[in-house]
Write an enzyme that holds these catalytic residues in place. Structure first.
Site, PDB file in Angstrom:
ATOM      1  N   GLU A   4      -5.976  27.802  -2.844  1.00  0.00           N
ATOM      2  CA  GLU A   4      -4.617  27.608  -3.370  1.00  0.00           C
ATOM      3  C   GLU A   4      -4.083  28.942  -3.912  1.00  0.00           C
ATOM      4  OE1 GLU A   4      -2.944  23.644  -5.026  1.00  0.00           O
ATOM      5  OE2 GLU A   4      -3.359  24.825  -6.808  1.00  0.00           O
ATOM      6  N   LYS A  47       4.766  17.081  -0.250  1.00  0.00           N
ATOM      7  CA  LYS A  47       5.140  16.155  -1.337  1.00  0.00           C
ATOM      8  C   LYS A  47       6.518  15.570  -1.063  1.00  0.00           C
ATOM      9  CE  LYS A  47       2.933  18.603  -5.223  1.00  0.00           C
ATOM     10  NZ  LYS A  47       3.204  19.300  -6.483  1.00  0.00           N
ATOM     11  N   HIS A  89     -30.214  21.440   6.059  1.00  0.00           N
ATOM     12  CA  HIS A  89     -30.514  20.403   7.061  1.00  0.00           C
ATOM     13  C   HIS A  89     -29.231  19.829   7.648  1.00  0.00           C
ATOM     14  CE1 HIS A  89     -34.815  20.458   6.256  1.00  0.00           C
ATOM     15  NE2 HIS A  89     -34.448  20.754   5.018  1.00  0.00           N
TER      16      HIS A  89
END
Ligand code: F6P
Length: 551
Positions: A356, A515, A387
């Site tokens: 950000e 948004k 793994h």
């Protein structure tokens, strides 16, 4: 303050030439260790209780000198001074950037617009300390007089990731009697899961939002409030809801009394805010002394960052090595491998801090920066990552630098586990660096009795190129002070990179568009309006959701 185009700067040109020379000479990290038996001593640094080993990078002391020249050419030192002096280096929002002031000791002047904010900062810390004392001593109880046992933080992004990561990382230091919960996602499953575990009579909700307008947080806060009011009256809210916000009118409109709001300021960026009252869930979970120790650890790193010369400055070195890997070697991601189970939220936290902050490409001059900026940050805890995705780190076609983070002393008594864990951590960086040649593989297979044909077929698959860069950061133990220093190290690293790239690491305009569009789509989901305004994909998806939600 002029910020030059990076690729045209003479330091950057020299760095590229230098890289071509190293490549032409076939210099690999393993050769650098062969040439200098003290490479670890020469390429590691201690600061604020942390050790950074950066010797397993593809660089020499010439590389570091050139990187420091680049930092000087990009005015890193004067930008650093401007930040600490409270200048408005968040130039798109005209704000100071002073999260460092939140962890400065009492009576150390910190200026914003000529006003010393040190006393205000400490007044809020005192407010937090007193509140924590009251909750822990059961002087502050729920409406029926029962002690608070559960704290639910409702916030998102910087109002969630930092406190959540710290509470998990320092769970060995937790105050008994308080269970912490974090609700961030607008997905109702998140809140529903937590509400299913708690008793309203013994729960404290902290509504954490710098702006108190973030839709996800407000949705969760109002749902929590409605849930609480199914069991209690409006008058009881005061004992169960507090807020951390800069927006007093919105907090009051929500129904939280002014004395139950914890203040912070617009010069604290969301993703740099865990040191402010946004850290209230940390102080409640761990006790105020541990919160203070976290701030002190960060402050120790601030002092080092502010004063150490570039070439002996841990955050600066980490930043410059990142720029070398990103802009010269062309690596587009950075993996964080935390060898401590309690740091499992750390990669996620760093994702917001770094991506950000530096996921931008427009410079102070308003033009696109001409080199790649912030990398993709991702990772998991060792040994789980080994793994899962480490195969790709060792033999994949992209070079992915890795930051290994480990604590020498564990918080448990299973000594054998700690040896295994550290051995794995050190072995991974060694394997990435050394690799394994075809000759080694063939010789090994021969000794194991493989046929010549099997050796021919399998050798390429079992060969590792090596020469893959990594850093290792060692903490003596994971405690409030060392975690504070570790977080501050990465904060300053990200800042220095932003300074070099000439971008603003302190705004986040990139999250706005989604948004706004979500609001419009939400309205369309509620209504039967025709969907011709939308592209056919979005219209098709809305139509599917409408059909499902209405049956
Ligand atoms: O995602 C954007 C953002 O503004 C973040 O920077 C911030 O941490 C988060 O939203 C939450 O914002 P607030 O604390 O204002 O609710």
């Amino acid at each position: 303050m002029t910020v030059h185009s990076l690729s045209n700067s003479s330091a950057f040109q020299k760095l590229k030439q230098h890289f071509h020379q190293l490549s032409a000479q076939g210099v690999e990290i393993r050769n650098l260790f062969e040439q200098d038996s003290k490479r670890f001593d020469h390429f590691s640094i201690d600061a604020a209780g942390l050790l950074l080993d950066y010797s397993k990078n593809r660089l020499t002391s010439d590389t570091l000198n050139l990187l420091c020249d680049l930092a000087r050419e990009q005015d890193v030192e004067s930008q650093r001074a401007a930040m600490f002096a409270g200048e408005k280096i968040n130039f798109t929002e005209n704000r100071s950037v002073l999260h460092t002031a939140l962890r400065a000791p009492k009576n150390t002047p910190q200026l914003v617009d000529g006003t010393n904010i040190n006393a205000e900062v400490h007044a809020v810390l005192d407010h937090m300390q007193e509140f924590v004392r009251q909750v822990h001593s059961h002087q502050w109880t729920g409406a029926t007089g029962l002690a608070i046992t559960d704290v639910v933080n409702i916030g998102i992004g910087g109002s969630d990731l930092g406190p959540k990561m710290v509470c998990l990382a320092l769970r060995s230091f937790a105050h008994s009697g308080i269970t912490s919960h974090f609700v961030s996602n607008a997905d109702g499953h998140a809140l529903d899961e937590v509400l299913g575990k708690i008793n309203p009579a013994t729960t404290l909700f902290i509504i954490s939002s710098k702006t108190f307008t973030t839709a996800d947080t407000m949705l969760n806060a109002h749902s929590a409030r409605r849930w609480f009011l199914r069991h209690f009256n409006e008058a009881d809210l005061a004992k169960h809801f507090v807020a951390v916000s800069t927006n007093q009118p919105a907090v009051q409109a929500f129904g939280i009394a002014p004395e139950n709001r914890f203040e912070f300021w617009d010069w604290v960026g969301g993703r740099y805010s865990l040191w402010s009252a946004i850290g209230l869930p940390i102080a409640l979970a761990l006790g105020f002394d541990h919160f203070r120790a976290l701030l002190d650890g960060a402050h120790a790193m601030d002092v080092h960052f502010q004063n150490a010369p570039l070439g002996k400055n841990m955050p600066v070195l980490l930043a410059l090595i990142g720029i070398w890997n990103r802009d010269v070697l062309g690596c587009n991601s950075l993996s964080i491998a935390a060898y401590h189970q309690d740091l499992r939220a750390f990669p996620n936290y760093l994702q917001q801090l770094d991506m950000e902050s530096n996921g931008k490409h427009i410079t102070r001059a308003g033009v696109a920066v001409d080199v790649p900026t912030g990398p993709v940050i991702w990772g998991d805890v060792g040994t789980n990552g080994q793994h899962a995705y480490f195969q790709c780190l060792h033999q994949g076609s992209d070079i992915v630098p890795v930051d290994f983070v480990a604590a020498l002393r564990p918080q448990h008594h299973l000594a054998e586990h700690q040896l295994v864990l550290l051995a794995n951590c050190f072995a991974q960086s060694q394997a990435l660096m050394l690799g394994k040649s075809a000759q080694q593989v063939a010789a090994e297979m021969q000794a194991q009795g493989y046929s010549a044909e099997q050796i021919r077929l399998l050798t390429p698959h079992r060969t590792f190129d090596g020469n893959r860069p990594s850093n290792t950061i060692l903490l003596d133990e994971l405690n409030p002070a060392s975690l504070g220093a570790l977080i501050a190290l990465y904060e300053h690293k990200v800042t220095v990179q932003g300074f070099c790239w000439g971008i603003n690491s302190f705004d986040q305009w990139g999250v706005e568009l989604g948004k706004v569009l979500a609001k419009a789509i939400e309205a369309d989901l509620h209504s039967d309006a025709n969907l011709t305004e939308h592209d056919s994909s979005t219209a098709g998806l809305i139509a599917q959701a409408r059909a499902a939600l209405r049956t």
